[in-house]
Design a protein around this motif. Structure first.
Motif, short mmCIF file in Angstrom:
data_model
loop_
_atom_site.label_atom_id
_atom_site.label_comp_id
_atom_site.label_asym_id
_atom_site.label_seq_id
_atom_site.Cartn_x
_atom_site.Cartn_y
_atom_site.Cartn_z
N VAL A 134 44.09 -3.42 -18.67
CA VAL A 134 43.75 -2.92 -17.34
C VAL A 134 44.03 -3.99 -16.28
CG1 VAL A 134 41.83 -2.20 -15.89
CG2 VAL A 134 42.10 -1.23 -18.16
N PHE A 179 47.79 1.94 -22.82
CA PHE A 179 46.37 2.08 -22.54
C PHE A 179 45.80 3.28 -23.28
CE2 PHE A 179 42.82 3.95 -20.29
CZ PHE A 179 41.97 2.88 -20.15
N TYR A 202 35.86 1.34 -22.17
CA TYR A 202 37.06 2.02 -21.67
C TYR A 202 36.96 3.53 -21.85
CZ TYR A 202 37.71 0.99 -26.56
OH TYR A 202 37.49 0.85 -27.90
#
Lengths: 240, 539
Positions: free
Chosen positions: B124, B151, B306
């Motif tokens: 990130v 991601f 996350y």
């Protein structure tokens, strides 16, 4: 005629019978009650609408929990009474408890300070996870309820307080009577809380991050991991 | 007998020649070793993710030696007393064994988990660097897409790994995942039945997640990372503008030896930080969570950070149930919008952003020079807006912990999240935009009038003026052009490209001598620069 006679014999003589006299401990308790508690719980502990509930039948367990954790006397009317340093001494709490017990009966905490002596932590752990962790969380750290109410942390609680809380169901906690969780199972749960949750020493490291789970772990990875490594990259990139 | 003389100094050369005679690698290797890397610190953020991925592979392999991915019921009889005699799945029992009975198992498990959190955090942070500096623009859109996919694939890797121990917390997470799959209209129940092989939880999900977690997803990650790095090699790095840096070159240091050694060192630092965190900070104490049972749910059950934004969006979503009057009424549950539609939109926007921006700006040229965030206020504003949105959702995912520990009503937290989610991102956009404009204006002001000296002079008529030190030659009233790079704003930075005295913890007094090339005469040593100080002498 016969039925009427039988009724006169068997029916409780409500009008005729006097209240039994209070024991001396209860009389001392009533004196304390009339100074410290009466403004909210009313005369003879019958409760005041909008301020405090009736204490008839709540039992000595309830008094023991509320007063020995300092929740009562309450500092102010709010969503929930918070734990604070207790106002009354051990003896005074016993006197108040005797008074409330003699007013209307109710649950009583067994004698003794160590109530988990023969508890089994494995059974206690399973019971804890099924009955307690929804609100007090896996770690016993407590959790939020709706509208400012909360399940408190179990870390400062003594054996007697945990036992009294299960018996009396204070504030937003449900009652876990002896027919739901037997006294032996209560001892198991207290053993799990006191021996495992409080004293397991966190084998995973020096810092347990409050045992709040992934939320504080997420804070740690940014505040410790990312911050340290950004400084490291500043340092390494500066070496040219 | 004449003893053959053994020349140690010739060994590397001889070996290299022998290798080259057989494999002809000198020419390609020279190109590789001479590859130039830019030297700005922000280019190292992606490396944090790469290195934590290596730590993940190493610790993960260790864990597979001891983990048993099965849901067969066993009675635990290991060394953790409070769970002895409890029936549990083999997966959970082997996780407890790793934690308490395998030598070094607990620190490996904790390092693996911390490395996973760091991997996602570094992705990130790296992505923010790439976004705010415009490094995703043509020709690097593909690498931006691969990075975004990394991601989301990392997200899947994390979630499957979080589920493997089959403890009370991860089982709750898995339950929510099955509910999310069920909420998808039309295909939901089929998808769930296919994944769990019937009703939740079934008896196969841990084995399926295991093979996904140790083979399929890491394979995909390795493939994506390889292409990602290959494209960085092929397309070369972007760089900040500055003297000698153009759209057509790369200024920096060669890969070998210095950059490679520095990166080796940086890997050690990343490894060390992960190992320290694994040893010092307890993470995911599965022994407290107990085995997963459908009737056990704890307060403060959260996913890893996350995934927390999805938890937050679920908590903020009002209970709007849509009933479609077909047959007996078809219901789209409210869970569908925050957990399927929202991440779908986020994936699409993040993948397509480079193309949307190029179309909006009608800018289809190739860009190898970065932009300072302040110079593109709308992009910086959009980035901060997206970040605000994400942070509010993430905080809302932990809103019960925040409510409890900061003594705020949980209902107030939910409403603050709902209102904040709508109001704060546009506000963040506006504030960021204004800050960017202010910074731009200050840069232009310094270029036009010079650096503020802090000296206030009183004129004969009584007025006070601040003396500026002009940047340019001459009378200092000619405006200099903005070159897209840092404008000196402090007196002692004048005339220097970077800090005049190098060093991080203490100054290295003498600057490094320029290397002498055999083909060229030695360069004149550069004159000693004197630092402009307040008058006190540095000892």
């Amino acid at each position: 005629m016969l039925a009427g006679g039988a009724y006169t014999v068997l029916a409780p003589g409500a009008a005729a019978q006097e209240n039994p006299p209070l024991s001396s401990a209860a009389a001392d308790g009533k004196a304390l009650f009339d100074v410290s508690c009466v403004s909210c719980h009313g005369r003879n502990a019958q409760g005041v609408e909008g301020r405090g509930p009736s204490l008839i039948g709540v039992g000595a367990a309830s008094v023991e929990f509320q007063v020995s954790t300092g929740r009562m006397p309450m500092a102010r009317q709010e969503a929930q009474a918070a734990r604070k340093p207790e106002v009354f001494t051990r003896d005074e709490i016993d006197q108040l408890a005797a008074y409330v017990q003699e007013l209307g009966g109710g649950p009583v905490v067994p004698a003794g300070d160590n109530l988990h002596a023969d508890g089994n932590v494995a059974i206690g752990g399973e019971l804890y996870r099924i009955n307690c962790s929804q609100c007090h969380a896996f770690s016993g750290g407590g959790g939020a309820l709706s509208s400012g109410k909360y399940a408190p942390s179990l870390r400062p609680a003594t054996d007697r307080q945990i036992y009294a809380a299960m018996l009396s169901g204070p504030q937003n906690m449900p009652v876990f009577g002896d027919n739901q969780i037997t006294p032996e199972q209560k001892a198991d749960i207290i053993a799990y809380i006191q021996q495992t949750l409080k004293d397991d020493g966190d084998p995973g490291g020096l810092f347990n991050l409050g045992r709040y789970g992934p939320s504080t772990e997420g804070v740690a990875i940014f505040l410790v991991g990312i911050v340290a490594l950004v400084f490291a990259s500043l340092w390494i990139a500066g070496k040219s | 007998m004449k003893r053959r003389k053994f020349d140690v100094a010739a060994v590397p050369g001889n070996t290299a020649r022998a290798v080259d005679d057989r494999f002809q690698v000198a020419t390609p290797l020279r190109r590789l070793l001479n590859k130039v890397f830019p030297d700005h610190w922000s280019f190292l953020l992606g490396e944090i993710a790469l290195f934590s991925f290596i730590v993940l592979l190493l610790t993960g392999v260790f864990l597979t030696f001891f983990f048993e991915p099965a849901m067969t019921e066993v009675i635990y009889n290991g060394s953790y007393a409070p769970l002895r005699g409890t029936p549990m799945s083999a997966a959970y029992a082997s996780t407890l064994d790793i934690s308490f009975d395998v030598r070094g198992g607990l620190i490996m498990r904790q390092m693996h988990h911390w490395a996973a959190l760091l991997f996602m955090a570094a992705i990130v942070v790296h992505m923010l660097r790439v976004f705010f500096t415009g490094a995703f623009r043509k020709p690097r859109e593909t690498n931006w897409i691969i990075g975004s996919l990394l991601f989301w694939v990392g997200f899947l890797a994390g979630f499957t790994g979080y589920s493997l121990p089959d403890d009370g917390l991860s089982g709750t997470g898995l339950r929510i995942a099955s509910a999310i799959m069920l909420s998808i209209p039309v295909i939901g129940s089929w998808v769930t039945a296919a994944v769990f092989n019937g009703e939740f939880p079934g008896t196969i999900i841990i084995s399926r997640f295991f093979i996904a977690h140790v083979l399929l997803i890491p394979g995909l990650l390795v493939a994506l990372i390889t292409v990602h790095l290959g494209l960085v090699f092929k397309q070369k790095h972007t760089q900040w503008p500055g003297p000698g840096r153009t759209n057509g070159n790369v200024v920096g240091e060669r890969m070998f030896p210095r950059y490679a050694i520095k990166q080796g060192g940086f890997f050690m630092v990343v490894f060390g930080v992960i190992a320290l965190m694994g040893g010092l900070f307890q993470i995911n104490p599965v022994w407290l969570f107990g085995p997963y049972e459908a009737w056990v749910v704890s307060a403060a059950s959260q996913p890893d950070w996350y995934v927390m934004f999805l938890d937050g969006s679920t908590r903020l979503m009002p209970d709007w149930e849509i009933t479609i009057p077909i047959g007996e009424g078809y219901v789209i549950p409210p869970l569908f919008w925050p957990t399927v539609v929202l991440p779908g939109i986020l994936v699409a926007i993040s993948l397509l952003y480079p193309f949307m921006e190029a179309r909006h700006l009608k800018d289809y040229r190739s860009h190898n020079l970065l932009q300072r965030p302040r110079d593109v206020p709308f992009r910086t504003g959009l980035g901060v807006m997206a970040l605000t949105f994400y942070v509010i959702l993430t905080l809302s995912g932990a809103n019960d912990v925040i409510a409890d520990k900061f003594q705020i009503s949980l209902n107030a937290m939910t409403w603050a999240g709902r209102i904040g989610l709508l109001l704060l991102p546009p506000l963040a956009y506006y504030v960021t935009y204004r800050i960017c404009l202010g910074l731009q204006q200050h840069d232009r002001e310094v270029l036009a009038h010079g650096v503020e000296t802090g000296i206030i002079r009183r004129l004969p008529d009584g007025r006070f003026v601040e003396v500026h030190q002009p940047l340019g030659a001459g009378d200092g009233h000619g405006e200099l052009d903005y070159a897209g790079w840092v404008v000196p704003k402090k007196m002692n930075r004048l005339g220097a490209l970077g800090p005049a005295i190098r060093g991080f913890f203490y100054p290295i007094e003498r600057p490094a001598e320029a290397p002498v090339s055999p083909g060229h005469p030695p360069v004149e040593p550069r004159p000693e620069r004197e630092e402009i100080t307040s008058g006190e002498n540095r000892p």
